[in-house]
Design an enzyme around this catalytic site. Structure first.
Site, PDB file in Angstrom:
ATOM      1  N   ILE A   9      -6.735   2.495 -38.878  1.00 33.13           N
ATOM      2  CA  ILE A   9      -5.903   3.689 -38.699  1.00 33.13           C
ATOM      3  C   ILE A   9      -6.734   4.940 -38.490  1.00 33.13           C
ATOM      4  O   ILE A   9      -6.205   6.041 -38.377  1.00 33.13           O
ATOM      5  CB  ILE A   9      -4.961   3.896 -39.910  1.00 33.13           C
ATOM      6  CG1 ILE A   9      -5.761   3.957 -41.213  1.00 33.13           C
ATOM      7  CG2 ILE A   9      -3.919   2.786 -39.956  1.00 33.13           C
ATOM      8  CD1 ILE A   9      -4.928   4.276 -42.429  1.00 33.13           C
ATOM      9  N   GLY A  60     -14.294   7.472 -38.362  1.00 30.93           N
ATOM     10  CA  GLY A  60     -15.053   8.708 -38.554  1.00 30.93           C
ATOM     11  C   GLY A  60     -16.511   8.429 -38.745  1.00 30.93           C
ATOM     12  O   GLY A  60     -16.987   7.293 -38.580  1.00 30.93           O
ATOM     13  N   GLY A  61     -17.255   9.478 -39.106  1.00 31.25           N
ATOM     14  CA  GLY A  61     -18.684   9.342 -39.279  1.00 31.25           C
ATOM     15  C   GLY A  61     -19.040   8.356 -40.384  1.00 31.25           C
ATOM     16  O   GLY A  61     -20.024   7.632 -40.289  1.00 31.25           O
ATOM     17  N   PHE A  62     -18.255   8.327 -41.465  1.00 33.44           N
ATOM     18  CA  PHE A  62     -18.521   7.403 -42.563  1.00 33.44           C
ATOM     19  C   PHE A  62     -18.235   5.970 -42.144  1.00 33.44           C
ATOM     20  O   PHE A  62     -18.910   5.042 -42.562  1.00 33.44           O
ATOM     21  CB  PHE A  62     -17.676   7.801 -43.769  1.00 33.44           C
ATOM     22  CG  PHE A  62     -17.989   7.023 -45.020  1.00 33.44           C
ATOM     23  CD1 PHE A  62     -19.054   7.372 -45.826  1.00 33.44           C
ATOM     24  CD2 PHE A  62     -17.198   5.953 -45.398  1.00 33.44           C
ATOM     25  CE1 PHE A  62     -19.345   6.664 -46.990  1.00 33.44           C
ATOM     26  CE2 PHE A  62     -17.476   5.240 -46.562  1.00 33.44           C
ATOM     27  CZ  PHE A  62     -18.551   5.592 -47.361  1.00 33.44           C
ATOM     28  N   GLY A  63     -17.241   5.796 -41.310  1.00 35.60           N
ATOM     29  CA  GLY A  63     -16.868   4.462 -40.858  1.00 35.60           C
ATOM     30  C   GLY A  63     -15.398   4.391 -40.516  1.00 35.60           C
ATOM     31  O   GLY A  63     -14.754   5.406 -40.267  1.00 35.60           O
ATOM     32  N   LYS A  64     -14.848   3.192 -40.542  1.00 37.09           N
ATOM     33  CA  LYS A  64     -13.448   2.997 -40.182  1.00 37.09           C
ATOM     34  C   LYS A  64     -12.555   3.114 -41.416  1.00 37.09           C
ATOM     35  O   LYS A  64     -12.973   2.865 -42.535  1.00 37.09           O
ATOM     36  CB  LYS A  64     -13.250   1.629 -39.529  1.00 37.09           C
ATOM     37  CG  LYS A  64     -13.932   1.491 -38.175  1.00 37.09           C
ATOM     38  CD  LYS A  64     -13.686   0.121 -37.560  1.00 37.09           C
ATOM     39  CE  LYS A  64     -14.344   0.025 -36.183  1.00 37.09           C
ATOM     40  NZ  LYS A  64     -14.138  -1.298 -35.558  1.00 37.09           N
ATOM     41  N   VAL A  65     -11.296   3.480 -41.159  1.00 37.73           N
ATOM     42  CA  VAL A  65     -10.280   3.550 -42.208  1.00 37.73           C
ATOM     43  C   VAL A  65      -9.199   2.524 -41.878  1.00 37.73           C
ATOM     44  O   VAL A  65      -8.697   2.478 -40.754  1.00 37.73           O
ATOM     45  CB  VAL A  65      -9.660   4.961 -42.300  1.00 37.73           C
ATOM     46  CG1 VAL A  65      -8.662   5.014 -43.452  1.00 37.73           C
ATOM     47  CG2 VAL A  65     -10.740   6.003 -42.499  1.00 37.73           C
ATOM     48  N   ASP A 106     -15.193  22.365 -48.183  1.00 42.04           N
ATOM     49  CA  ASP A 106     -14.787  21.952 -46.833  1.00 42.04           C
ATOM     50  C   ASP A 106     -13.266  22.039 -46.695  1.00 42.04           C
ATOM     51  O   ASP A 106     -12.614  21.108 -46.225  1.00 42.04           O
ATOM     52  CB  ASP A 106     -15.276  20.533 -46.534  1.00 42.04           C
ATOM     53  CG  ASP A 106     -15.325  20.249 -45.034  1.00 42.04           C
ATOM     54  OD1 ASP A 106     -15.314  21.221 -44.245  1.00 42.04           O
ATOM     55  OD2 ASP A 106     -15.389  19.069 -44.647  1.00 42.04           O
TER      56      ASP A 106
END
Length: 849
Positions: free
Chosen positions: A537, A540-545, A656
């Site tokens: 869904i 991003g930079g961290f990975g997939k969600v 942030d």
């Protein structure tokens, strides 16, 4: 008689010359000659845009029109620069081409215009397609809808440059993506211009004896900046109609140098080596330098950061014109590209030969693959070894071009969106699709906004020194042409302490074990069907969600998984767990648990059905929120931030705050998310925390930016920007606007002081806001974005004022009466009690008194 004949011949000669000139101009503007075309796709007649250019209909350039239809856009976005060519489109349900006749052995520049909208009842999210030009692949599985959302732009322009060595034809082919159900292609406008070949060779950074032959390659323009100057529209760039953007959003850190403009006495002189078409006069007559203090200049780099696609070579063109100095060795500096020396001891006067003489230099750099987006860094630093008269550096303009790879490919991945892509209702209706389905109703869940918080870290983190080597694995879309202000994830320079590579793992487990749930990797795989792609869904930079179901399918969650074996995001992973495992509040997103097994870093959150606040304000293709809904969401977010600042054991500074980090659950309750950058605030004996600047451009506290001293007032500033976004319905940064309007905080504050803020209110809420409520809300937002932290209210004051604004909206008379009976200290500012709930709770429900 001879005089009369001579006069007659002279008259005809002048007439012929004038006629030819007129025909040349008409041909150039209308696309009727063989060298220049300006085509409005799907239009049946000529049309004139806001710049006065005439666009021709596209029918005669279509090779086959059997599977294409002209269509009109269902609605006009107010940010469109003109109805032509964006309100008409050519839609393709199968492969189709345009053919343009151009001279052989020349270079052709062309631009493609896309306005993702509903055409003939077709869903914009189904427009997935590829574009090729002769043998070159320009786009692959490109989604204009996703790209526009990610860039927060209504329309997209892509500019390419192709060498036509043999053929005299340019064939541009559109192919709907076969793998996507119901996919179609569309195009709104095509510009094709025969331009001088301004490329030769570019020295390879890191290999001074190697050069890239650019003139035989196809190129995509990614960035074109007027460094130190203002936005230059196409009409101010002679016949090449290029757009030059302000460089400010790309500057790294607080050290932005100073800008200068050429004195009227200094005339910029073009030369045969640098003709006028290389760059307009406005580029060479403005510049950015480091500043007057040599000690300061020797201790920092003047740096810009750009988002690009991995696995490509890039040409970086530097434009120089020193109109401030006139002698060799007065200003000498080093040029770095991606932390490698591109040019040592650069001396603009030595290159150009005189003051006010333009010169440009091309360098090429290859960017290796890595997870998510990649970055290209450009930096300048005084060359102390040359002992120049002034320790300084200068730059006037910057262009970045992507070069095709060995397969003739220019396509990169679609950018990561800054908001949800598809209605949550569609996801709920289809439940979980089988793994063979390719996600025609792809839904980005609530926590995607949290992932995107990681995307912006790199623009305000330490200089990247280690390239990442994990393959991306996606082949889609295209890179960026319009400016981007979101950045990718930050890389870390330390080894992971999570994944069993050191004993940090056991520390994390003991830290959070009693406060949040520790999932096994088996449980996570079961919840996501072994990380099935149909469950994705967000990325991003961290990975997939992933969207997942735990506890026997009774609980719906969002699962954020880091890229396997990646060294990125360890600090953010630990911080998120440390912060959220200790915090529980109605207006903070809940961390359910984590997993740190077999090299994995996984976080499990509550699922936020209605996504981010931003997507419901602008560029979300969803019904806009009412004013009352917006106000209630702002109040909820303020409560969450107020709790962080005063309700926890220690002051917590979010660092942030932005509209993508305010998530909405199924009942539209606002929850603050993404604590990867959060910091414990100062103790009783401190006024601030000294720390490296991190956050998101457009929301960054300028005082924190300058002094690197963090306080809770930094969150207040960012939240003030959010309030103006909610009020005005536009992004925090919009590069397409005039320079003074690019920053929403600066422009809204200026308008409020002039009494013109109502003119830039979101049209969707005009007429909904009561005058009393508007006044209180605008005053609160303006105080939040004050330059000095001391002049800003506390988050408790902000919350009180928003509660009061809501009462002024619902019942102005009653709210005014209540306000008269509230102690004045409740709104006085710094001396307010740390928990003002007692004061403003009377305003929440006055009928209950």
């Amino acid at each position: 008689m001879k005089d009369k004949l001579r006069s007659h011949l002279w008259f005809h000669l002048v007439y012929i010359c004038v006629a030819l000139s007129i025909l040349h101009v008409l041909g150039k503007s209308s696309g009727t000659n063989s060298q220049s075309y300006v085509i409005a796709c799907g239009s049946s007649s000529r049309g004139t845009d806001s710049d006065g250019r005439v666009w021709m209909p596209d029918s005669k350039f279509l090779v086959s029109s059997a599977d294409s239809v002209p269509a009109a856009a269902a609605f006009q976005d107010p940010s469109l620069p003109s109805t032509v060519p964006y309100m008409s489109a050519r839609v393709f349900t199968s492969q189709a081409s345009y053919r343009f006749s151009v001279p052989s052995k020349t270079r052709v520049w062309f631009r493609l215009h896309f306005y993702p909208c509903t055409y003939s009842n077709l869903d914009p999210s189904d427009a997935y397609f590829g574009v090729t030009a002769n043998e070159f692949t320009l786009m692959n599985n490109f989604s204009a809808s996703i790209t526009a959302q990610a860039l927060t732009q209504a329309y997209i322009i892509r500019e390419f440059s192709l060498p036509l060595v043999e053929s005299g034809d340019l064939n541009i082919t559109f192919t709907p993506t076969v793998a996507h159900d119901g996919a179609y292609a569309f195009i709104n406008g095509i510009e094709m211009i025969r331009m001088p070949d301004i490329f030769e060779q570019a020295t390879m950074v890191g290999f001074s004896d190697q050069a890239v032959t650019v003139d035989v390659s196809s190129l995509q323009t990614l960035y074109r900046l007027n460094v130190g100057g203002q936005y230059i529209p196409p009409t101010n760039d002679s016949s090449l109609t290029r757009t030059w953007y302000d460089d400010t959003p790309y500057l790294f850190g607080a050290a932005a140098g100073v800008t200068s403009e050429a004195d009227k006495n200094v005339k910029v002189q073009y030369s045969p080596d640098v003709p006028e078409y290389i760059a307009p006069l406005d580029v060479y007559s403005t510049a950015r330098t480091m500043g007057p203090d040599p000690k300061v200049n020797q201790n920092y780099n003047l740096t810009w950061v750009f988002q690009i696609d991995a696995n490509f070579t890039y040409v970086v063109r530097f434009h120089f014109c020193d109109f401030l100095l006139s002698k060799v060795n007065q200003r000498v500096f080093d040029i770095f590209v991606n932390n490698q020396t591109a040019q040592a001891a650069a001396d603009v006067i030595a290159w150009s030969g005189s003051e006010g003489a333009p010169v440009y230099k091309d360098f090429a750099a290859y960017v290796s693959d890595g997870p998510g987006d990649e970055q290209l860094w450009v930096a300048l630093h005084p060359s102390a070894s040359m002992k120049p008269e002034y320790y300084d550096a200068i730059l006037n303009g910057l262009e970045i071009f992507k070069i095709n790879d060995s397969n003739g490919n220019l396509a990169g991945p679609n950018p990561v969106p800054s908001q949800m892509l598809v209605h949550a209702e569609a996801e709920a209706a289809k439940k979980f699709a089988p793994s063979g389905h390719s996600g025609t109703g792809q839904v980005i869940g609530g926590i995607a906004g949290g992932v995107l918080g990681f995307i912006v870290v790199v623009l305000v983190c330490l200089f990247v020194r280690h390239r990442r080597n994990v393959a991306n694995g996606t082949e889609s879309g295209v890179g960026k042409w319009l400016p981007l202000y979101g950045s990718s994830h930050a890389s870390t320079t330390s080894k992971s302490t999570i994944s069993g590579k050191s004993n940090g793992s056991s520390h994390l487990s003991s830290l959070a074990g009693g406060l949040c749930r520790h999932f096994s990797l088996f449980e996570i795989k079961h919840a996501t069907k072994s990380f099935d792609e149909s469950r994705v869904i967000g990325v991003g930079g961290f990975g997939k969600v992933y969207k997942g179901m735990i506890d026997g399918g009774s609980t719906q969650v969002a699962i954020k998984r880091s890229n396997p074996s990646s060294e990125q995001g360890v600090h953010e992973f630990e911080t998120e767990i440390e912060m959220l495992s200790k915090l529980r509040h109605k207006h903070l997103v809940s961390l359910i648990g984590f997993c740190e097994e077999d090299g994995e870093m996984i976080l499990v959150y509550d699922y936020m059905a209605n996504g981010t606040l931003r997507e419901h304000i602008y560029k979300g293709n969803k019904p806009p929120l009412s004013w009352k809904q917006r106000l209630e969401i702002c109040i909820g977010a303020a409560r969450g931030l107020h709790y962080l600042h005063t309700g926890a054991k220690y002051t917590i500074i979010h660092r942030d705050v932005k509209t993508t980090n305010i998530l909405l659950d199924e009942k539209w309750v606002a929850k603050v998310s993404d604590f990867g950058l959060s910091k414990t605030g100062p103790n009783l004996n401190q006024t601030h925390v000294s720390t490296v600047v991190k956050g998101s451009f457009g929301y960054l506290d300028p005082e924190y930016f300058r002094r690197q001293q963090l306080t809770e007032k930094s969150d207040v500033y960012s939240f003030g920007v959010v309030l103006f976004e909610v009020l005005c319905g536009r992004p925090a940064l919009n590069p397409s606007l005039p320079k003074e309007q690019v920053s929403l905080a600066d422009w809204a504050r200026h308008c409020h002081r002039k009494g013109t803020l109502e003119e830039i209110l979101d049209p969707h809420i005009k007429g909904q806001v009561s005058p009393e409520c508007y006044k209180k809300f605008a005053e609160t937002a303006e105080k939040c974005v004050a330059d000095r932290g001391l002049d800003r209210p506390s988050m408790g004051d902000v919350l009180w004022n928003l509660e009061f604004a809501l009462q002024l909206q619902e019942n102005p008379g009653a709210a005014k009466f209540e306000a008269e009976h509230v102690d004045a200290t409740a709104v006085s500012g710094e001396n307010q009690d740390s928990n003002p709930n007692a004061a403003f709770s009377q305003l929440v429900n006055p009928s209950g008194r």
